[in-house]
Motif scaffolding. Structure first.
Motif, PDB file in Angstrom:
ATOM      1  N   HIS A 168       0.836  -1.211   0.000  1.00  0.00           N
ATOM      2  CA  HIS A 168       0.000   0.000   0.000  1.00  0.00           C
ATOM      3  C   HIS A 168       0.870   1.259   0.000  1.00  0.00           C
ATOM      4  N   PHE A 169       1.652   1.417  -1.057  1.00  0.00           N
ATOM      5  CA  PHE A 169       2.609   2.535  -1.118  1.00  0.00           C
ATOM      6  C   PHE A 169       1.938   3.878  -0.870  1.00  0.00           C
ATOM      7  N   ASP A 170       0.829   4.130  -1.568  1.00  0.00           N
ATOM      8  CA  ASP A 170       0.205   5.444  -1.465  1.00  0.00           C
ATOM      9  C   ASP A 170      -0.305   5.721  -0.058  1.00  0.00           C
ATOM     10  N   THR A 171      -0.961   4.741   0.568  1.00  0.00           N
ATOM     11  CA  THR A 171      -1.489   4.936   1.920  1.00  0.00           C
ATOM     12  C   THR A 171      -0.357   5.007   2.942  1.00  0.00           C
ATOM     13  N   ALA A 172       0.672   4.203   2.757  1.00  0.00           N
ATOM     14  CA  ALA A 172       1.822   4.239   3.664  1.00  0.00           C
ATOM     15  C   ALA A 172       2.503   5.599   3.627  1.00  0.00           C
ATOM     16  N   GLU A 173       2.593   6.179   2.447  1.00  0.00           N
ATOM     17  CA  GLU A 173       3.232   7.503   2.331  1.00  0.00           C
ATOM     18  C   GLU A 173       2.443   8.551   3.101  1.00  0.00           C
ATOM     19  N   ASP A 174       1.122   8.479   3.025  1.00  0.00           N
ATOM     20  CA  ASP A 174       0.290   9.404   3.796  1.00  0.00           C
ATOM     21  C   ASP A 174       0.496   9.204   5.289  1.00  0.00           C
ATOM     22  N   ALA A 175       0.589   7.944   5.716  1.00  0.00           N
ATOM     23  CA  ALA A 175       0.781   7.655   7.138  1.00  0.00           C
ATOM     24  C   ALA A 175       2.124   8.178   7.633  1.00  0.00           C
ATOM     25  N   VAL A 176       3.162   8.028   6.818  1.00  0.00           N
ATOM     26  CA  VAL A 176       4.487   8.521   7.201  1.00  0.00           C
ATOM     27  C   VAL A 176       4.474  10.040   7.324  1.00  0.00           C
ATOM     28  N   GLN A 177       3.806  10.712   6.401  1.00  0.00           N
ATOM     29  CA  GLN A 177       3.738  12.166   6.472  1.00  0.00           C
ATOM     30  C   GLN A 177       3.061  12.612   7.768  1.00  0.00           C
ATOM     31  N   GLU A 178       2.048  11.890   8.193  1.00  0.00           N
ATOM     32  CA  GLU A 178       1.393  12.234   9.462  1.00  0.00           C
ATOM     33  C   GLU A 178       2.322  11.962  10.636  1.00  0.00           C
ATOM     34  N   GLY A 179       3.103  10.894  10.540  1.00  0.00           N
ATOM     35  CA  GLY A 179       4.081  10.625  11.586  1.00  0.00           C
ATOM     36  C   GLY A 179       5.147  11.708  11.665  1.00  0.00           C
ATOM     37  N   LEU A 180       5.609  12.175  10.511  1.00  0.00           N
ATOM     38  CA  LEU A 180       6.600  13.258  10.486  1.00  0.00           C
ATOM     39  C   LEU A 180       6.025  14.545  11.061  1.00  0.00           C
ATOM     40  N   LEU A 181       4.763  14.817  10.741  1.00  0.00           N
ATOM     41  CA  LEU A 181       4.121  16.003  11.282  1.00  0.00           C
ATOM     42  C   LEU A 181       4.019  15.921  12.800  1.00  0.00           C
ATOM     43  N   ALA A 182       3.688  14.729  13.304  1.00  0.00           N
ATOM     44  CA  ALA A 182       3.603  14.551  14.758  1.00  0.00           C
ATOM     45  C   ALA A 182       4.967  14.767  15.411  1.00  0.00           C
ATOM     46  N   ALA A 183       6.017  14.238  14.773  1.00  0.00           N
ATOM     47  CA  ALA A 183       7.371  14.416  15.314  1.00  0.00           C
ATOM     48  C   ALA A 183       7.779  15.882  15.294  1.00  0.00           C
ATOM     49  N   ALA A 184       7.507  16.566  14.178  1.00  0.00           N
ATOM     50  CA  ALA A 184       7.870  17.985  14.066  1.00  0.00           C
ATOM     51  C   ALA A 184       7.141  18.826  15.099  1.00  0.00           C
ATOM     52  N   THR A 185       5.965  18.378  15.507  1.00  0.00           N
ATOM     53  CA  THR A 185       5.178  19.118  16.499  1.00  0.00           C
ATOM     54  C   THR A 185       5.627  18.808  17.919  1.00  0.00           C
ATOM     55  N   GLN A 186       5.916  17.546  18.191  1.00  0.00           N
ATOM     56  CA  GLN A 186       6.171  17.122  19.570  1.00  0.00           C
ATOM     57  C   GLN A 186       7.637  17.190  19.981  1.00  0.00           C
ATOM     58  N   TRP A 187       8.538  16.801  19.094  1.00  0.00           N
ATOM     59  CA  TRP A 187       9.935  16.673  19.494  1.00  0.00           C
ATOM     60  C   TRP A 187      10.592  17.983  19.948  1.00  0.00           C
ATOM     61  N   PRO A 188      10.315  19.128  19.312  1.00  0.00           N
ATOM     62  CA  PRO A 188      10.967  20.353  19.782  1.00  0.00           C
ATOM     63  C   PRO A 188      10.643  20.697  21.235  1.00  0.00           C
ATOM     64  N   THR A 189       9.478  20.311  21.725  1.00  0.00           N
ATOM     65  CA  THR A 189       9.082  20.635  23.109  1.00  0.00           C
ATOM     66  C   THR A 189       9.264  19.460  24.062  1.00  0.00           C
ATOM     67  N   GLU A 190       8.994  18.241  23.586  1.00  0.00           N
ATOM     68  CA  GLU A 190       9.052  17.074  24.461  1.00  0.00           C
ATOM     69  C   GLU A 190      10.399  16.359  24.410  1.00  0.00           C
ATOM     70  N   GLY A 191      11.221  16.701  23.426  1.00  0.00           N
ATOM     71  CA  GLY A 191      12.513  16.045  23.275  1.00  0.00           C
ATOM     72  C   GLY A 191      12.468  14.902  22.281  1.00  0.00           C
ATOM     73  N   VAL A 192      13.612  14.588  21.714  1.00  0.00           N
ATOM     74  CA  VAL A 192      13.706  13.510  20.732  1.00  0.00           C
ATOM     75  C   VAL A 192      13.753  12.177  21.463  1.00  0.00           C
ATOM     76  N   PRO A 193      12.955  11.195  21.070  1.00  0.00           N
ATOM     77  CA  PRO A 193      12.982   9.881  21.730  1.00  0.00           C
ATOM     78  C   PRO A 193      14.327   9.203  21.563  1.00  0.00           C
ATOM     79  N   ASP A 194      14.589   8.206  22.400  1.00  0.00           N
ATOM     80  CA  ASP A 194      15.872   7.503  22.349  1.00  0.00           C
ATOM     81  C   ASP A 194      16.086   6.829  20.999  1.00  0.00           C
ATOM     82  N   ASN A 195      15.007   6.320  20.415  1.00  0.00           N
ATOM     83  CA  ASN A 195      15.089   5.664  19.116  1.00  0.00           C
ATOM     84  C   ASN A 195      14.117   6.361  18.170  1.00  0.00           C
ATOM     85  N   PRO A 196      14.541   7.447  17.527  1.00  0.00           N
ATOM     86  CA  PRO A 196      13.629   8.223  16.673  1.00  0.00           C
ATOM     87  C   PRO A 196      13.002   7.396  15.559  1.00  0.00           C
ATOM     88  N   ARG A 197      13.794   6.499  14.971  1.00  0.00           N
ATOM     89  CA  ARG A 197      13.281   5.684  13.867  1.00  0.00           C
ATOM     90  C   ARG A 197      12.144   4.784  14.344  1.00  0.00           C
TER      91      ARG A 197
END
Length: 417
Positions: A27-56
């Motif tokens: 499901h390449f197309d749907t997976a790409e959308d899901a990854v973009q949402e994950g990146l958006l969540a990281a861009a929103t949370q990590w600057p304030t909450e800190g980067v997790p030990d295993n970002p990947r």
């Protein structure tokens, strides 16, 4: 952590996460959308909450959960929610062992092959590569190619649908198909770099974000396939060409031709790396097109002055390149090299021959070269006419301004006669 630092961390992780999801679920197309949402969540949370030990692992977890939600919703409409609900994220994805690193790299290369699938047009290949492998947002890609974001969204959407409809599996291409697919990958990376280094339109002479991204991705491919001489040649070509970028524009963004550039502003580290790459590649076998172009770029970069450039050698390299590829721009560059080695009239004969080639006859670069060679030959009136034709055909503002400046200079000198 700053927003910029988070962005720098997310960009190389994005293709790894997408590749992991596509390899696991398809499901390449749907997976790409899901990854973009994950990146958006990281861009929103990590600057304030800190980067997790295993970002990947964090990104894979968030994106996989979102993908499951998206697929569950889709399957629910088809009355198959129970199948998706049983999916679970493998534990080794959260804490991948050290020997998993090669798999991640291989997955990224497979993802790049998918984005350059032959069912896609070159434009779609470039757009999808920048989005899925480069990690650029749709808005960033749209700005780079000067199209509305909605247009780019549709373009990328159509590309993802084509991938889905093609049924191509997430796996390396077969041995028989590999060379063709790799050639497509290198061509896409070359197109991205070229548009970044010499923009076809817009207010800037170059778009550094595109050329920089092309170099990064080519480094990745070279790291994964270190024995491929053409990959090394392409990386060398990019480095040796991009090394001149700091000197190509003035303080106001105006174009500065190579013969007038301050060579002390050229990037010596990039030149050194590029020369080492192409020197090693040329020793390993018969050179291909990218290696020959890199060798030409190296001769330009290693010359202490424009006048000291080894034009006869460059001319011979272009002749060898023309024996491999049927490319009018290569033929035009060959005409310039002939003019510099044997005089402007010899070059003008070759330019005249190119006017019958529909692929370049209306290109501003053909008329600009003609104008320059006519100036060298002392025919200012004809040079002015060719500069006008060139200026009327380019959509890049700094290039257009440079051409009109040449026209004004010819007219100023003419008025003083």
């Amino acid at each position: 952590m700053s927003d910029t630092a988070v962005e720098d961390l997310l960009r190389p992780l994005a293709p790894q996460v997408l590749a992991a999801l596509v390899r696991r679920y398809g499901h390449f197309d749907t997976a790409e959308d899901a990854v973009q949402e994950g990146l958006l969540a990281a861009a929103t949370q990590w600057p304030t909450e800190g980067v997790p030990d295993n970002p990947r692992a964090w990104l894979i977890t968030v994106a996989a959960r979102r993908l499951t939600d998206l697929l569950r919703n889709e399957q629910a409409r088809r009355r198959r929610e129970d199948t998706v609900a049983r999916w679970a994220l493998p534990e080794d994805w959260l804490t991948p062992p050290a020997d998993r690193r090669q798999t991640d790299s291989d997955d990224t290369l497979v993802l790049l092959f998918m984005c350059c699938h032959p069912s896609l047009s070159p434009t779609s290949q470039v757009s999808l590569t920048l989005r899925a492998v480069g990690g650029l947002s749709t808005a960033e890609i749209a700005r780079a190619f000067l199209v509305p974001e909605a247009t780019m969204t549709k373009r990328i959407g159509r590309a993802k649908k084509s991938i889905k409809d093609s049924g191509v599996p997430f796996a390396p291409p077969s041995a028989a198909d590999r060379d063709v697919r790799l050639a497509a990958v290198l061509h896409v990376l070359y197109l991205i770099f070229t548009e970044g280094y010499a923009s076809t339109s817009g207010a800037s002479l170059h778009r550094a974000e595109l050329s920089t991204e092309a170099i990064r991705l080519t480094r990745l491919v070279h790291r994964l396939l270190p024995d491929d001489n053409e990959i090394a040649g392409l990386l060398a070509l990019m480095l040796l060409t991009d090394a001149r970028r700091p000197a190509r524009t003035g303080l106001g963004g105006e174009l500065i031709p190579m013969q007038e550039q301050d060579r002390t502003r050229w990037n010596t580290e990039a030149i050194t790396e590029g020369v080492a790459l192409i020197t090693a590649a040329l020793r390993r076998g018969v050179p291909g097109p990218y290696q020959l172009q890199a060798a030409i770029a190296a001769l330009h970069d290693e010359a202490a002055t424009y006048e000291a450039t080894d034009w006869p050698q460059i001319m011979l390299l272009y002749e060898r390149l023309l024996g491999i590829v049927d490319n009018p721009m290569v033929a035009l560059n060959h005409a310039v090299a002939v003019a510099m080695a044997r005089g402007p009239h010899a070059g003008l004969i070759l330019v005249d021959e190119l006017e019958t080639d529909d692929r370049i006859a209306d290109d501003h670069r053909l008329h600009a070269v003609r104008a320059h060679l006519l100036e060298m030959a002392g025919d200012s009136v004809a040079a002015r006419d060719s500069y006008i034709r060139a200026a009327q055909r380019t959509t890049n503002i700094p290039t257009q301004r440079y051409l009109y400046a040449r026209i004004a200079e010819i007219e100023r000198v003419g008025d003083s006669w």
